[in-house]
Enzyme design. Sequence first.
Site, PDB file in Angstrom:
ATOM      1  N   GLY A 170       0.841  -1.187   0.000  1.00  0.00           N
ATOM      2  CA  GLY A 170       0.000   0.000   0.000  1.00  0.00           C
ATOM      3  C   GLY A 170       0.874   1.234   0.000  1.00  0.00           C
ATOM      4  N   ARG A 210      -1.402  10.451  11.300  1.00  0.00           N
ATOM      5  CA  ARG A 210      -0.144   9.731  11.526  1.00  0.00           C
ATOM      6  C   ARG A 210       0.791  10.413  12.521  1.00  0.00           C
ATOM      7  NH1 ARG A 210       3.291   8.305   8.451  1.00  0.00           N
ATOM      8  NH2 ARG A 210       3.394   6.136   9.071  1.00  0.00           N
ATOM      9  N   TYR A 264       1.330   7.973  15.620  1.00  0.00           N
ATOM     10  CA  TYR A 264       2.591   7.211  15.620  1.00  0.00           C
ATOM     11  C   TYR A 264       3.806   8.100  15.833  1.00  0.00           C
ATOM     12  CZ  TYR A 264      -0.506   4.269  12.697  1.00  0.00           C
ATOM     13  OH  TYR A 264      -1.546   3.559  12.184  1.00  0.00           O
ATOM     14  N   TYR A 318      -2.382   6.132   3.989  1.00  0.00           N
ATOM     15  CA  TYR A 318      -2.862   6.254   5.365  1.00  0.00           C
ATOM     16  C   TYR A 318      -3.028   7.718   5.771  1.00  0.00           C
ATOM     17  CZ  TYR A 318      -1.317   1.441   5.042  1.00  0.00           C
ATOM     18  OH  TYR A 318      -1.139   0.151   4.608  1.00  0.00           O
ATOM     19  N   CYS A 355      -9.146  20.250  19.259  1.00  0.00           N
ATOM     20  CA  CYS A 355      -8.998  20.538  20.693  1.00  0.00           C
ATOM     21  C   CYS A 355      -8.364  19.379  21.441  1.00  0.00           C
ATOM     22  CB  CYS A 355     -10.358  20.895  21.266  1.00  0.00           C
ATOM     23  SG  CYS A 355     -10.991  22.366  20.480  1.00  0.00           S
ATOM     24  N   GLU A 356      -7.125  19.109  21.128  1.00  0.00           N
ATOM     25  CA  GLU A 356      -6.332  18.088  21.817  1.00  0.00           C
ATOM     26  C   GLU A 356      -4.881  18.544  21.728  1.00  0.00           C
ATOM     27  OE1 GLU A 356      -6.920  14.208  22.034  1.00  0.00           O
ATOM     28  OE2 GLU A 356      -8.975  14.193  21.279  1.00  0.00           O
TER      29      GLU A 356
HETATM   30  N1  LLP Z   1      -1.327  -6.586   3.773  1.00  0.00           N
HETATM   31  C1  LLP Z   1      -1.860  -6.656   5.005  1.00  0.00           C
HETATM   32  C2  LLP Z   1      -2.460  -7.911   5.465  1.00  0.00           C
HETATM   33  C3  LLP Z   1      -1.845  -5.509   5.822  1.00  0.00           C
HETATM   34  O1  LLP Z   1      -2.371  -5.588   7.038  1.00  0.00           O
HETATM   35  C4  LLP Z   1      -1.266  -4.327   5.347  1.00  0.00           C
HETATM   36  C5  LLP Z   1      -1.231  -3.115   6.182  1.00  0.00           C
HETATM   37  C6  LLP Z   1      -0.732  -4.303   4.044  1.00  0.00           C
HETATM   38  C7  LLP Z   1      -0.785  -5.461   3.290  1.00  0.00           C
HETATM   39  C8  LLP Z   1      -0.129  -3.074   3.427  1.00  0.00           C
HETATM   40  O2  LLP Z   1       0.965  -2.616   4.134  1.00  0.00           O
HETATM   41  P1  LLP Z   1       1.875  -1.476   3.478  1.00  0.00           P
HETATM   42  O3  LLP Z   1       2.483  -2.041   2.233  1.00  0.00           O
HETATM   43  O4  LLP Z   1       1.000  -0.328   3.183  1.00  0.00           O
HETATM   44  O5  LLP Z   1       2.874  -1.179   4.520  1.00  0.00           O
HETATM   45  N2  LLP Z   1      -1.868   3.127   9.415  1.00  0.00           N
HETATM   46  C9  LLP Z   1      -0.499   2.689   9.461  1.00  0.00           C
HETATM   47  C10 LLP Z   1      -0.231   1.489   8.594  1.00  0.00           C
HETATM   48  C11 LLP Z   1      -1.122   0.305   8.906  1.00  0.00           C
HETATM   49  C12 LLP Z   1      -0.849  -0.875   8.023  1.00  0.00           C
HETATM   50  C13 LLP Z   1      -1.868  -1.948   8.213  1.00  0.00           C
HETATM   51  N3  LLP Z   1      -1.722  -3.078   7.365  1.00  0.00           N
HETATM   52  C14 LLP Z   1       0.400   3.874   9.099  1.00  0.00           C
HETATM   53  O6  LLP Z   1      -0.116   4.946   8.835  1.00  0.00           O
HETATM   54  O7  LLP Z   1       1.617   3.739   9.112  1.00  0.00           O
END
Ligand code: LLP
Length: 416
Positions: free
Chosen positions: A275, A312, A316, A370, A341-342
Amino acid sequence: MEEFGYRGGELYCEGVALSEIARGVGTPAYVYSRAALEGAYRELDEAFSGLDHLVCFAVKANGNLAVLRTLASLGAGADIVSGGELYRAVRAGFDPKKIVFAGVGKTGEELTSGLGERILTFNVESAAELEQLNETAARYGKKARVSLRVNPDVDAESHPAISTGNEDSKFGVPLAEAAALADHAAGLRCVELVGVHQHIGSQMTRLDPLVNSLKKTTDLVAELKSRGHEIRYFNMGGGLGIRYNDENVPGPRELVEAARPYLESTGATIICEMGRYMAGNAGAMLTSVVYRKRSGHKSFLVADAGMNDLLRPSLYDAYHEIRALKEDTPPTTADLVGPVCESGDFLAQGRELPDAAEGDALAVMSAGAYGFAMSSNYNSRPRPAEVMVSGDRWAVVREREHNADLVKGELVPAFL
Ligand code: LLP
């Protein structure tokens, strides 16, 4: 990230000055580069050359229909985790035969939708889900293709909130239990075990954890084959990191070179589901400085975007580069905070930032993954517009929300 850069002193996305978009749609607004999405997809696709493979996009990173359409039309598949993502993916034009469905809590209704679309595989995460899928498929006279998502017990060495391959994580079937579950699956009438899936975490900046994990999960593939299971798909997950600041991150080519012997050993079609790698640096969020203020020893730039628009940094402590739209803007040390307001509502803290005047727009970089996807209406703030740029053209791909959207679906009961 060359699609975003200064030209003649102005920050551009491809052939369009970001100031033009900020003027045209207002701020906050997300801006996506079609060329950057395409470039990242092609880079991944080429890295896997020589292997039978399918590059999927993790829809959770950015579900905008225009973003999805861009990738679908290049031949990408989709990795989904909900019925809503299935709906988006199909609407955007992904071939259901290229859709893989992960997630620990798929409901009967979601499984039914996936069966209805005849998706490629359900990445099953527990014995209970396998039973539920078998029953659901039986009810509709169907057979569901299944990949077992296994938990290899490997630390992804990323942020704890986005590491998913540890022994105690909720994701996947423990590696030690996978073979028995596979044998069990083979005895079920309405599921067909076709693959193995792993995903150990996100924003991984080192390859070792992934390689260690692949050693374990591809050994499992060999074991399953020796037990008579025909494993046609091996899904190595997503998680390849991107450069937000000065991280030294391996690219797709290095990833696949390190993984190739393991991937080849499976003899299967290799699926990856990235992603962030495809969308992260393909997007920026524009925000304007509403006020400047000092408080105690600190200087603040108060922006019109906050944690509800880009979560984010607050969630994080994530770093996003902040750029001025005019290159010659001098630097200052300040916090860039939002209007929510945080106290945890910030986009950048104690950093060297462009010394923007009230009314100036700034670009929060690397916000394509994200970003909007995790936005909310907290503080009853309408969510930002989204824009896509292609060459010297741009279009709004999601309208800014209006106040009426905030109360959509709400009802005041007659007894009030
Ligand atoms: N496959 C599965 C089963 C996943 O759970 C995820 C992400 C991906 C693929 C894709 O991961 P990527 O290639 O995007 O790293 N909100 C967080 C990231 C949460 C990722 C959740 N799962 C952030 O903003 O860093």
